[in-house]
Design a protein around this motif. Structure first.
Motif, PDB file in Angstrom:
ATOM      1  N   ASN A   1       0.792  -1.223   0.000  1.00  0.00           N
ATOM      2  CA  ASN A   1       0.000   0.000   0.000  1.00  0.00           C
ATOM      3  C   ASN A   1       0.830   1.282   0.000  1.00  0.00           C
ATOM      4  OD1 ASN A   1       0.682  -0.876   2.701  1.00  0.00           O
ATOM      5  ND2 ASN A   1      -0.651   0.735   3.492  1.00  0.00           N
ATOM      6  N   HIS A   2       2.108   1.148  -0.356  1.00  0.00           N
ATOM      7  CA  HIS A   2       2.959   2.329  -0.551  1.00  0.00           C
ATOM      8  C   HIS A   2       3.729   2.268  -1.875  1.00  0.00           C
ATOM      9  CE1 HIS A   2       2.316   4.222   3.350  1.00  0.00           C
ATOM     10  NE2 HIS A   2       2.361   3.004   3.886  1.00  0.00           N
ATOM     11  N   GLY A   3       3.547   1.205  -2.644  1.00  0.00           N
ATOM     12  CA  GLY A   3       4.294   1.022  -3.879  1.00  0.00           C
ATOM     13  C   GLY A   3       4.011   2.069  -4.942  1.00  0.00           C
ATOM     14  N   MET A   4       2.815   2.711  -4.862  1.00  0.00           N
ATOM     15  CA  MET A   4       2.476   3.770  -5.826  1.00  0.00           C
ATOM     16  C   MET A   4       2.102   5.060  -5.110  1.00  0.00           C
ATOM     17  SD  MET A   4       0.407   2.056  -9.051  1.00  0.00           S
ATOM     18  CE  MET A   4      -0.054   3.684  -9.671  1.00  0.00           C
ATOM     19  N   ASP A   5       2.813   5.335  -4.019  1.00  0.00           N
ATOM     20  CA  ASP A   5       2.508   6.528  -3.219  1.00  0.00           C
ATOM     21  C   ASP A   5       2.629   7.826  -4.005  1.00  0.00           C
ATOM     22  OD1 ASP A   5       1.642   5.445  -0.875  1.00  0.00           O
ATOM     23  OD2 ASP A   5       3.486   5.805   0.261  1.00  0.00           O
TER      24      ASP A   5
ATOM     25  N   ALA B   1       2.163  -9.808  -4.471  1.00  0.00           N
ATOM     26  CA  ALA B   1       0.846  -9.188  -4.639  1.00  0.00           C
ATOM     27  C   ALA B   1       0.418  -8.572  -3.313  1.00  0.00           C
ATOM     28  CB  ALA B   1      -0.192 -10.210  -5.104  1.00  0.00           C
ATOM     29  N   THR B   2      -0.548  -7.665  -3.377  1.00  0.00           N
ATOM     30  CA  THR B   2      -1.040  -7.022  -2.157  1.00  0.00           C
ATOM     31  C   THR B   2      -2.532  -7.233  -1.979  1.00  0.00           C
ATOM     32  OG1 THR B   2      -1.214  -4.932  -0.928  1.00  0.00           O
ATOM     33  CG2 THR B   2      -1.356  -4.791  -3.342  1.00  0.00           C
ATOM     34  N   GLN B   3      -2.897  -7.526  -0.735  1.00  0.00           N
ATOM     35  CA  GLN B   3      -4.303  -7.647  -0.361  1.00  0.00           C
ATOM     36  C   GLN B   3      -4.768  -6.380   0.346  1.00  0.00           C
ATOM     37  OE1 GLN B   3      -5.375 -10.751   2.530  1.00  0.00           O
ATOM     38  NE2 GLN B   3      -6.791 -11.656   1.063  1.00  0.00           N
TER      39      GLN B   3
ATOM     40  N   LYS C   1       4.639 -24.358 -13.182  1.00  0.00           N
ATOM     41  CA  LYS C   1       5.153 -25.071 -14.347  1.00  0.00           C
ATOM     42  C   LYS C   1       6.663 -24.846 -14.495  1.00  0.00           C
ATOM     43  CE  LYS C   1       0.759 -24.637 -16.844  1.00  0.00           C
ATOM     44  NZ  LYS C   1       0.066 -24.065 -18.042  1.00  0.00           N
ATOM     45  N   GLY C   2       7.400 -25.919 -14.465  1.00  0.00           N
ATOM     46  CA  GLY C   2       8.841 -25.833 -14.642  1.00  0.00           C
ATOM     47  C   GLY C   2       9.603 -25.364 -13.422  1.00  0.00           C
ATOM     48  N   SER C   3       8.941 -25.290 -12.258  1.00  0.00           N
ATOM     49  CA  SER C   3       9.598 -24.797 -11.042  1.00  0.00           C
ATOM     50  C   SER C   3       9.709 -25.891  -9.989  1.00  0.00           C
ATOM     51  CB  SER C   3       8.824 -23.614 -10.450  1.00  0.00           C
ATOM     52  OG  SER C   3       8.763 -22.540 -11.361  1.00  0.00           O
ATOM     53  N   ASP C   4      10.803 -25.838  -9.227  1.00  0.00           N
ATOM     54  CA  ASP C   4      10.950 -26.725  -8.075  1.00  0.00           C
ATOM     55  C   ASP C   4      10.343 -26.106  -6.834  1.00  0.00           C
ATOM     56  OD1 ASP C   4      12.560 -28.764  -9.422  1.00  0.00           O
ATOM     57  OD2 ASP C   4      14.106 -27.222  -9.515  1.00  0.00           O
ATOM     58  N   LEU C   5      10.387 -24.771  -6.755  1.00  0.00           N
ATOM     59  CA  LEU C   5       9.848 -24.045  -5.601  1.00  0.00           C
ATOM     60  C   LEU C   5       9.052 -22.846  -6.079  1.00  0.00           C
ATOM     61  CD1 LEU C   5      12.879 -23.871  -3.123  1.00  0.00           C
ATOM     62  CD2 LEU C   5      10.732 -25.061  -2.698  1.00  0.00           C
ATOM     63  N   VAL C   6       7.874 -22.652  -5.493  1.00  0.00           N
ATOM     64  CA  VAL C   6       7.060 -21.466  -5.784  1.00  0.00           C
ATOM     65  C   VAL C   6       6.829 -20.715  -4.477  1.00  0.00           C
ATOM     66  CG1 VAL C   6       4.854 -20.589  -6.608  1.00  0.00           C
ATOM     67  CG2 VAL C   6       5.928 -22.537  -7.758  1.00  0.00           C
ATOM     68  N   ILE C   7       7.243 -19.445  -4.464  1.00  0.00           N
ATOM     69  CA  ILE C   7       7.103 -18.598  -3.275  1.00  0.00           C
ATOM     70  C   ILE C   7       6.187 -17.433  -3.610  1.00  0.00           C
ATOM     71  CG2 ILE C   7       8.334 -17.112  -1.638  1.00  0.00           C
ATOM     72  CD1 ILE C   7      10.851 -18.862  -2.394  1.00  0.00           C
ATOM     73  N   VAL C   8       5.221 -17.178  -2.739  1.00  0.00           N
ATOM     74  CA  VAL C   8       4.311 -16.052  -2.924  1.00  0.00           C
ATOM     75  C   VAL C   8       4.532 -15.066  -1.785  1.00  0.00           C
ATOM     76  CG1 VAL C   8       1.921 -15.301  -3.183  1.00  0.00           C
ATOM     77  CG2 VAL C   8       2.616 -17.560  -4.027  1.00  0.00           C
ATOM     78  N   HIS C   9       4.842 -13.824  -2.129  1.00  0.00           N
ATOM     79  CA  HIS C   9       5.031 -12.766  -1.131  1.00  0.00           C
ATOM     80  C   HIS C   9       3.808 -11.865  -1.158  1.00  0.00           C
ATOM     81  CE1 HIS C   9       6.605  -9.356   1.075  1.00  0.00           C
ATOM     82  NE2 HIS C   9       7.659 -10.081   1.412  1.00  0.00           N
ATOM     83  N   LEU C  10       3.136 -11.745  -0.011  1.00  0.00           N
ATOM     84  CA  LEU C  10       1.890 -10.988   0.061  1.00  0.00           C
ATOM     85  C   LEU C  10       1.961  -9.855   1.073  1.00  0.00           C
ATOM     86  CD1 LEU C  10      -0.794 -13.835   0.042  1.00  0.00           C
ATOM     87  CD2 LEU C  10      -0.129 -12.358  -1.857  1.00  0.00           C
ATOM     88  N   HIS C  11       1.289  -8.765   0.729  1.00  0.00           N
ATOM     89  CA  HIS C  11       1.061  -7.694   1.697  1.00  0.00           C
ATOM     90  C   HIS C  11      -0.374  -7.886   2.160  1.00  0.00           C
ATOM     91  CE1 HIS C  11       3.017  -4.264   3.452  1.00  0.00           C
ATOM     92  NE2 HIS C  11       1.926  -3.534   3.335  1.00  0.00           N
ATOM     93  N   TRP C  12      -0.569  -8.215   3.436  1.00  0.00           N
ATOM     94  CA  TRP C  12      -1.907  -8.591   3.894  1.00  0.00           C
ATOM     95  C   TRP C  12      -2.024  -8.424   5.407  1.00  0.00           C
ATOM     96  CZ3 TRP C  12      -2.275 -14.688   3.238  1.00  0.00           C
ATOM     97  CH2 TRP C  12      -1.132 -15.274   3.775  1.00  0.00           C
ATOM     98  N   GLY C  13      -3.249  -8.554   5.901  1.00  0.00           N
ATOM     99  CA  GLY C  13      -3.475  -8.473   7.333  1.00  0.00           C
ATOM    100  C   GLY C  13      -3.981  -7.123   7.796  1.00  0.00           C
TER     101      GLY C  13
END
Length: 361
Positions: free
Chosen positions: A136-140, A188-190, A227-239
């Motif tokens: 919520n500050h990425g496009m301040d 992504a941000t929630q 697809k084609g990945s060994d590890l998938v990490i999701v970084h979220l702004h949430w709460g």
């Protein structure tokens, strides 16, 4: 005489055929001593590198406001002593909670953050390998700030997720290979101010941030990253700010992302650490807290580094290294203070509905 000639020709043909069938060069059988032209052998097939265990490090919210701005003048020490912990990891990530611009028009909100492109220089020097700007500050600083941020990302080449010139770019993962492991990271941000959602959310025709409110698109993004990945990490702004327990919508989204193929879901926004643990075979951390933050004090000064060990496409170990922010910088706790804070943090796992795992903190 004619019969002898014919017999000689027949014998010559038989000898030539015999030489060919036995692998002998016909020219040699005929007395030609010119060496044969060597045949070109196929290039050896390179084996893919073996997959070794990798250590992933995560810190919370970072900006360079207030007294922290001057630290950009010395990039190698801009994040302070915590950099040594980040550098030791095979891959380190934080939430960059600021627009990267020196211009633009501030959004109509109480707090707006921005930093010059040298922020990327400081992060790289500190051992950070990738950041998310979906928050919520990425496009301040609105559209001009967005354009400047994207320009700085392109110019520096610093891996940044959750932001882009359109939805395709904003929801796209950063892909990298570390010790033979193919890793995909999304951001992504929630959390977005209601009146800014239309302007800040990336669409197929407009730049902006990846929104976790767009759940179907998030699920699809994770499936594509899988697809084609060994590890998938999701970084979220949430709460919710200062709430030590995850909201129902966080738990619901965590389950959906895990079902879609996420191996780890890490995030923040509450300005305090929340609980972390396992959901099935995936690791969830609901809140990293502040990390490099000028106004941290009291409970918002509680911080830490999350270390995840990944082996054969699974998160096999998780360790929380408690820290305390002083002067805007996180300092690792030691001894009794570290043990006490770790015990308090472990208690947050209960309301998070997550499980511990043997060998993890």
């Amino acid at each position: 005489m004619r019969g002898k000639v014919m017999l000689a020709a027949t014998l010559a043909g038989v000898l030539a055929a015999s030489a060919c069938s036995s692998g002998e060069d016909v020219s040699e059988a005929a007395g030609d001593t010119t060496p044969p032209v060597p045949t070109k052998s196929a290039a050896p097939v390179e084996e893919p590198p073996a997959k070794e265990p990798v250590i992933l490090a995560f810190g919370g919210d970072v900006h360079f406001e207030g007294q922290l701005r001057a630290r950009l003048n010395s990039p190698k020490t801009a994040l302070g002593p915590i950099s040594s912990t980040l550098r030791k990891a095979d891959l380190a990530m934080v939430n960059l909670e600021t627009a990267i611009t020196t211009g633009g028009t501030p959004a109509g909100k109480q707090f707006t953050f921005r930093a010059p492109p040298t922020a990327f220089t400081a992060l790289k020097a500190a051992g950070v390998d990738v950041v998310s700007m979906a928050n919520n500050h990425g496009m301040d600083y609105m559209e001009t700030g967005l354009a400047d941020s994207l320009k700085a990302i392109k110019k520096t080449g610093f891996p940044t997720v959750g932001i882009g010139r359109d939805a395709k770019a904003a929801y796209a993962p950063y892909r990298t290979t570390v010790k033979g492991n193919k890793i995909a990271i999304l951001g992504a941000t929630q959390v977005l101010d209601d009146h800014l959602i239309p302007a800040w959310t990336a669409t197929d025709t407009k730049g902006g941030l990846a929104s976790a409110k767009e759940v179907p698109r998030m699920i699809q993004a994770v499936k594509q990253a899988r697809k084609g990945s060994d590890l998938v990490i999701v970084h979220l702004h949430w709460g919710e700010e200062l709430n030590p327990c995850p909201l129902p919508r966080q738990k619901e989204l965590a389950r959906q992302l895990v079902d879609a193929g996420a191996d780890a879901v890490v995030g923040g926004h509450a300005h305090i650490p929340l609980g972390g643990g396992y959901l099935d075979d995936s690791y969830i951390h609901y809140g990293m807290g502040n990390f490099v933050f000028y106004s941290a004090s009291g409970q918002t000064a509680n911080s830490g580094v999350l270390l995840l060990k990944a082996e054969e496409g699974k998160i096999t170990k998780a360790v929380w290294k408690p820290a305390r922010i002083s002067g805007g910088l996180p300092l690792r706790l030691k001894g009794a203070s570290a043990k006490a804070e770790l015990k308090r943090w472990q208690g947050l796992r209960d309301c998070a509905g997550l499980e511990p795992r043997k060998g993890s903190s």
